[in-house]
Design a protein around this motif. Sequence first.
Motif, PDB file in Angstrom:
ATOM      1  N   TYR A 219       1.301  -3.720  10.588  1.00 45.86           N
ATOM      2  CA  TYR A 219       0.668  -4.153   9.341  1.00 45.86           C
ATOM      3  C   TYR A 219       1.730  -3.963   8.268  1.00 45.86           C
ATOM      4  N   PHE A 220       2.006  -5.014   7.513  1.00 44.10           N
ATOM      5  CA  PHE A 220       3.091  -4.972   6.531  1.00 44.10           C
ATOM      6  C   PHE A 220       2.516  -5.203   5.142  1.00 44.10           C
ATOM      7  N   TYR A 221       2.744  -4.255   4.250  1.00 40.77           N
ATOM      8  CA  TYR A 221       2.267  -4.385   2.868  1.00 40.77           C
ATOM      9  C   TYR A 221       3.467  -4.470   1.937  1.00 40.77           C
ATOM     10  N   ARG A 222       3.502  -5.564   1.171  1.00 46.67           N
ATOM     11  CA  ARG A 222       4.524  -5.723   0.144  1.00 46.67           C
ATOM     12  C   ARG A 222       3.936  -5.283  -1.185  1.00 46.67           C
ATOM     13  N   TRP A 223       4.537  -4.287  -1.786  1.00 47.23           N
ATOM     14  CA  TRP A 223       3.983  -3.659  -2.990  1.00 47.23           C
ATOM     15  C   TRP A 223       3.726  -4.669  -4.104  1.00 47.23           C
ATOM     16  N   ARG A 224       2.583  -4.493  -4.783  1.00 47.35           N
ATOM     17  CA  ARG A 224       2.217  -5.284  -5.955  1.00 47.35           C
ATOM     18  C   ARG A 224       1.722  -4.342  -7.041  1.00 47.35           C
ATOM     19  N   ALA A 225       2.067  -4.628  -8.260  1.00 45.95           N
ATOM     20  CA  ALA A 225       1.666  -3.780  -9.381  1.00 45.95           C
ATOM     21  C   ALA A 225       0.156  -3.823  -9.575  1.00 45.95           C
ATOM     22  N   GLN A 226      -0.413  -2.655  -9.853  1.00 49.02           N
ATOM     23  CA  GLN A 226      -1.834  -2.529 -10.176  1.00 49.02           C
ATOM     24  C   GLN A 226      -2.726  -3.192  -9.133  1.00 49.02           C
ATOM     25  N   ASP A 227      -2.409  -2.984  -7.891  1.00 50.15           N
ATOM     26  CA  ASP A 227      -3.188  -3.556  -6.785  1.00 50.15           C
ATOM     27  C   ASP A 227      -4.303  -2.581  -6.419  1.00 50.15           C
ATOM     28  N   PRO A 228      -5.569  -2.950  -6.619  1.00 47.76           N
ATOM     29  CA  PRO A 228      -6.659  -2.020  -6.297  1.00 47.76           C
ATOM     30  C   PRO A 228      -6.835  -1.813  -4.801  1.00 47.76           C
ATOM     31  N   ASP A 229      -6.198  -2.655  -3.996  1.00 49.70           N
ATOM     32  CA  ASP A 229      -6.345  -2.551  -2.545  1.00 49.70           C
ATOM     33  C   ASP A 229      -5.041  -2.111  -1.889  1.00 49.70           C
ATOM     34  N   ASN A 230      -4.275  -1.291  -2.566  1.00 51.67           N
ATOM     35  CA  ASN A 230      -3.020  -0.779  -2.011  1.00 51.67           C
ATOM     36  C   ASN A 230      -3.336   0.137  -0.825  1.00 51.67           C
ATOM     37  N   PRO A 231      -2.764  -0.134   0.354  1.00 57.17           N
ATOM     38  CA  PRO A 231      -3.130   0.628   1.558  1.00 57.17           C
ATOM     39  C   PRO A 231      -2.301   1.894   1.783  1.00 57.17           C
ATOM     40  N   TYR A 232      -1.455   2.265   0.830  1.00 60.71           N
ATOM     41  CA  TYR A 232      -0.508   3.371   1.052  1.00 60.71           C
ATOM     42  C   TYR A 232      -1.195   4.631   1.569  1.00 60.71           C
ATOM     43  N   LEU A 233      -2.220   5.094   0.854  1.00 66.77           N
ATOM     44  CA  LEU A 233      -2.885   6.322   1.279  1.00 66.77           C
ATOM     45  C   LEU A 233      -3.591   6.120   2.613  1.00 66.77           C
ATOM     46  N   GLY A 234      -4.145   4.921   2.820  1.00 67.25           N
ATOM     47  CA  GLY A 234      -4.780   4.640   4.097  1.00 67.25           C
ATOM     48  C   GLY A 234      -3.798   4.689   5.253  1.00 67.25           C
ATOM     49  N   MET A 235      -2.573   4.234   5.014  1.00 64.97           N
ATOM     50  CA  MET A 235      -1.556   4.303   6.060  1.00 64.97           C
ATOM     51  C   MET A 235      -1.226   5.744   6.414  1.00 64.97           C
ATOM     52  N   LEU A 236      -1.066   6.577   5.394  1.00 65.72           N
ATOM     53  CA  LEU A 236      -0.799   7.990   5.668  1.00 65.72           C
ATOM     54  C   LEU A 236      -1.959   8.620   6.435  1.00 65.72           C
ATOM     55  N   ALA A 237      -3.182   8.225   6.083  1.00 69.11           N
ATOM     56  CA  ALA A 237      -4.353   8.819   6.718  1.00 69.11           C
ATOM     57  C   ALA A 237      -4.535   8.356   8.157  1.00 69.11           C
ATOM     58  N   CYS A 238      -4.225   7.100   8.442  1.00 69.68           N
ATOM     59  CA  CYS A 238      -4.504   6.521   9.756  1.00 69.68           C
ATOM     60  C   CYS A 238      -3.326   6.585  10.721  1.00 69.68           C
ATOM     61  N   ALA A 239      -2.169   7.000  10.246  1.00 72.13           N
ATOM     62  CA  ALA A 239      -0.983   7.092  11.108  1.00 72.13           C
ATOM     63  C   ALA A 239      -1.006   8.379  11.921  1.00 72.13           C
ATOM     64  N   ASP A 240      -0.248   8.354  13.015  1.00 74.31           N
ATOM     65  CA  ASP A 240      -0.083   9.551  13.841  1.00 74.31           C
ATOM     66  C   ASP A 240       1.192  10.304  13.495  1.00 74.31           C
TER      67      ASP A 240
END
Length: 348
Positions: A219-240
């Motif tokens: 899953y690849f996320y390209r950063w966008r300013a003020q994105d309410p659906d930024n998955p960064y924290l979700g990636m940290l939470a769901c990664a091993d």
Amino acid sequence: MPAISVGRRLPGGRAGQVRALAEALDWPLATKTLSYRGAVVWPHVLGQASVAGITARSRAQLRPPWPDLVVSSGVRNEPVCRWIRRQSGGHTRYVHVGRPWGPLDSFDLVITTPQYRVPDHPRVLHNTLTLHGINADSLARAREHWERRFAELPHPRVAVVVGGDSGPFTLGPKAASRLGREASELAASRGGSLLVSTSARTRDSAVEALRRNIGVPHYFYRWRAQDPDNPYLGMLACADRVIVTGDSIAMLSEACATAKPVQIFDIGGMRAGASDVDRDFRPGALLYAALLRWFWAPLSRDITRVHSRLRDAGAVAWLDEPPNGARAEAVTDLPRAVAAVRALLGEV
């Protein structure tokens, strides 16, 4: 309970540290956003207690009753915070987060990290990592929100969080290509996948090079300013496990709070004796390296000191080291900072 006044006209990382500390104290909080007079530099250059460097509208926000505590960061906020303390008759305590510019005796407490090379002092708390609000509860909420989005990606999932140029280090297409290949090799060796997030500092050429060199499910996320659906924290939470580019101490600090193995990617030149093959060139990096080596220490920062401290403690490993070299437990310095502030105000 004490009230807190926070000057927060700061770059995002430092503002986040101030906010994390203030919120962790769980005291009544007033946030003051300040605007500066660009040509007025002497208050912070001379280490004064002054509001001459901020606009009249900002000054109008600062009035009694004075808070028990003011927390801030950044050189231009220092004179303002000292002025508040003076106006309070010495009642207000002043806590500075990050790099201090004024004399250390002019603060009540400085909370800092190794890259700033602040000397030992009775009023300085030396942490290893920056302050942030990521903890077990926030990760659990993010996992609940994002797990279904990542459900088709096989475990083990490797989060890859990507920064950008920093001081003498350059994250360009060569480093990004190498990161894509090495992270893919790690995931493929275990039958897993990647959760990849770029950031505000990731240049476009690096984003494209990274994307082209990923060879596993991802899953690849390209950063966008003020994105309410930024998955960064979700990636940290769901990664091993987590890979962090070594330029970002803030993202490294957040990764270390996940209680998962953390590996640092050397974007080039971050370790003595490591190969500089495929190292990106940037003129500004050469200038910063000279600044770091030859000039007044407060003008630069040495992020390799954080890498060394964490690796020596067994909290992280480099990406090309055995993956199990990183200790899988949460590492955070926020409780130490909170305890120091409470002690400053006479709380146990």
